[in-house]
Design a protein around this motif. Structure first.
Motif, short mmCIF file in Angstrom:
data_model
loop_
_atom_site.label_atom_id
_atom_site.label_comp_id
_atom_site.label_asym_id
_atom_site.label_seq_id
_atom_site.Cartn_x
_atom_site.Cartn_y
_atom_site.Cartn_z
N TRP A 13 6.66 10.40 7.83
CA TRP A 13 5.51 9.45 7.82
C TRP A 13 4.44 10.20 6.97
CZ3 TRP A 13 6.86 11.31 12.64
CH2 TRP A 13 6.32 12.37 13.06
N ASP A 14 4.50 11.43 6.57
CA ASP A 14 3.37 12.18 5.48
C ASP A 14 3.51 11.50 4.00
OD1 ASP A 14 2.94 13.87 7.68
OD2 ASP A 14 4.31 15.34 6.94
N ALA A 15 4.45 10.82 3.91
CA ALA A 15 4.80 10.04 2.65
C ALA A 15 5.24 8.42 3.03
CB ALA A 15 5.49 10.65 1.47
N MET A 16 4.03 7.51 2.61
CA MET A 16 4.61 6.31 3.12
C MET A 16 4.30 5.09 2.26
SD MET A 16 3.47 6.45 7.08
CE MET A 16 3.89 4.91 7.52
N THR A 68 6.60 17.96 2.38
CA THR A 68 6.08 17.35 3.48
C THR A 68 6.96 17.55 4.64
OG1 THR A 68 7.16 15.11 2.96
CG2 THR A 68 5.03 15.30 2.08
N GLN A 80 9.06 5.24 5.33
CA GLN A 80 8.56 6.37 5.48
C GLN A 80 9.55 7.32 4.73
OE1 GLN A 80 7.85 7.25 9.63
NE2 GLN A 80 6.90 5.21 9.91
N THR A 130 6.79 -0.54 7.11
CA THR A 130 6.78 0.79 6.55
C THR A 130 8.03 1.16 6.10
OG1 THR A 130 7.07 2.21 8.42
CG2 THR A 130 5.07 1.07 8.29
N TRP A 158 0.82 -1.10 0.08
CA TRP A 158 -0.16 0.11 0.13
C TRP A 158 1.10 1.35 0.00
CZ3 TRP A 158 1.21 3.35 3.96
CH2 TRP A 158 1.78 2.64 5.13
N THR A 177 0.47 5.65 0.55
CA THR A 177 -0.33 6.79 1.18
C THR A 177 -0.95 7.50 0.09
OG1 THR A 177 1.56 8.20 1.51
CG2 THR A 177 0.49 7.17 3.36
N GLY A 178 -2.20 8.14 -0.02
CA GLY A 178 -2.78 8.64 -1.19
C GLY A 178 -1.83 9.69 -1.80
N ASN A 179 -0.71 10.52 -1.49
CA ASN A 179 -0.11 11.30 -1.93
C ASN A 179 1.19 10.60 -2.40
OD1 ASN A 179 1.34 10.89 0.58
ND2 ASN A 179 1.81 12.87 1.01
N THR A 180 1.36 9.41 -2.26
CA THR A 180 2.45 8.47 -2.71
C THR A 180 1.97 7.47 -3.63
OG1 THR A 180 3.46 9.36 -0.93
CG2 THR A 180 4.77 7.54 -2.06
#
Length: 470
Positions: A72-75, A68, A151, A149, A46, A48-51
């Motif tokens: 963790w703002d892009a994962m 960012t 990050q 994850t 998976w 994140t929506g921005n990545t």
């Protein structure tokens, strides 16, 4: 009795040290991740929506935004299916990675829900050329709901592209051997009648709470000797509740005639060879088929140089030989560890001589050896000592380390309640030895010496507090 293929081990510290090879070390556990080679596109992964992530020539490609604030703002990562990590066991995360520009990123193995506790939280650097990255860690986390994850945010500058391939997460220790005491149980037994627990129950208040929380609530060995007037009943009253609770009890057999010949504070033991052999037979029979660990006769091998009578020395060899044979035959689900002294004592004896002494008692009938019992040497230097000892055997023996008081290491040759000592790692599997155990009961005095005026084996609350507070 449950047969749970894991060792749920309580641990206070993690130790990033190598596990020595041994004949009984289990093979590595299976791969914990799914589709780490991306042969099935990005299934099970998976972002994140921005990545956004996508397959790219057999790799995973992630387009990472700029601007960012936090990593963790892009994962991206994997949490379906969730996988298990076990406290105190060692793992290796390895992967191939590159980026369109040099970056320092973060990877975690963590709980996949709040509070996202991490077993691994490690930065790594990538450049524009693919490189293989391998990260070893010992888990401080016990969960069946772990996730991996990567990050990728929180970096100055604009966005970039990140590529990932050949991702692997494996357990180095592997699961406990099938049929072993660890495999047959669900962690170590906390003795409800240990000396620190009994003292805390009898002296309610702030000191008791401190001792109970730091020591009394932790798993530790119970020592058995001539003070047990009904040995079979006492063994059953200890091993029985542990078996009912599906927990692994640790016992110390300490009743050799003339024990503690060098130190003298714990002198005593059985009346003679026949009495000792009867005692050991009773102990082994009382354990029976229930899972257990037995530490056999601390000081027994180290004391050889303090026994001047050759007949007495030969009798000791016969008794220890009988003990190993008897525990092996009469307690089939017990792992017995013959005492193998400690780094300070063993260095003085010499690893070759120590190995020869252990050979003389039939060490092949022991599952392994116990090192650092009632002493203070650090786990790392004890492992080095154990490896030296093992170099003298064609087939290395597994070993356990007494970590009950080694949190600050040793202090010269002082051994009898020395100042400045500290609690060490609580009971766990792995971490550089087959097991790390509290063999000596923390707070029990070594004798009227050093920091305590109590006789050997007597619980001293002030000694316990010093181990906690140091």
């Amino acid at each position: 009795m449950q047969r749970i293929l894991r060792g749920l081990i309580t641990a206070a510290l993690t130790l990033g040290v190598a596990i020595p090879g041994s004949a009984s070390t289990a093979s590595a556990a299976p791969e914990l991740l799914t589709n780490g080679t991306f042969s099935n596109g990005t299934a099970n992964w998976w972002g994140t929506g921005n990545t956004p992530i996508s397959p790219d020539a057999g790799q995973l490609k992630a387009v990472v935004p700029g601007g960012t604030a936090n990593k963790w703002d892009a994962m991206l990562g994997q949490k379906t299916p969730a996988f298990a990590v076990h406290q105190g066991r060692k793992y290796t995360l390895a992967f191939d990675a590159r980026a369109s520009a040099a970056r320092t990123l973060l990877t975690t193995v963590q709980l996949n829900a709040t509070p996202f506790t991490a077993a691994l939280n490690q930065t790594f650097s990538v450049g524009t050329a693919t490189q293989r990255i391998s990260l070893d860690f010992t888990s401080s986390l016990e969960t069946t709901q772990a996730e991996l994850t990567f990050q990728l945010g929180g970096l100055a500058g604009g966005g970039y592209t990140f590529w990932l391939d050949n991702v692997s997460l494996t357990e180095v220790d592997g699961p406990p051997p099938a049929g072993s005491p660890i495999e047959l149980t669900n962690g170590f037994y906390v003795d409800p009648h240990s000396n620190p627990k009994e003292w805390a129950n009898a002296h309610p208040g702030g000191t008791a709470t401190t001792i109970n929380n730091a020591i009394g609530s932790e798993p530790m060995a119970r020592w058995f000797g001539g003070w047990n007037t009904n040995l079979a009943t006492d063994i059953n009253n200890y091993v029985g509740p542990a078996d009912t609770a599906d927990k692994l009890p640790v016992l110390v057999a300490y009743n050799l005639p003339g024990r503690d010949a060098c130190g003298g504070h714990s002198s005593g033991g059985a009346a003679g060879e026949t009495a000792y052999k009867n005692w050991i037979q009773t102990l082994a029979t009382a354990i029976g088929s229930r899972p257990a660990l037995v530490i056999l006769e601390p000081d027994s091998i180290g004391d050889f140089q303090c026994i001047t009578d050759i007949n007495e020395k030969n009798a000791r060899i016969r008794m220890l030989t009988f003990a190993l044979q008897t525990l092996k035959s009469s307690a089939p689900n017990t792992w017995t560890y013959a005492d193998a002294t400690n780094k300070g004592w063993g260095t003085g004896i010499g690893a070759g001589e120590l190995a020869a002494r252990l050979n003389s008692i039939g060490i092949a009938n022991a599952h392994g050896v116990a090192i650092n019992v009632s002493n203070y040497y650090t786990t790392a230097e004890t492992i080095a000592f154990a490896n030296d000892l093992n170099s003298h055997w064609a087939t290395p023996k597994p070993f356990v380390i007494d970590t009950s008081r080694n949190g600050n290491g040793a202090k010269g040759s002082e051994w009898c309640n020395p100042a400045g000592r500290k609690l060490g790692t609580t009971a766990q599997q792995g971490g550089g030895a087959e097991m790390l155990l509290w063999v000596k009961v923390p707070g029990d005095s070594d004798g009227p010496c050093g920091e305590s005026g109590e006789k050997a084996g007597t619980f001293d609350p002030q000694l316990a507090l010093k181990l906690i507070n140091n």
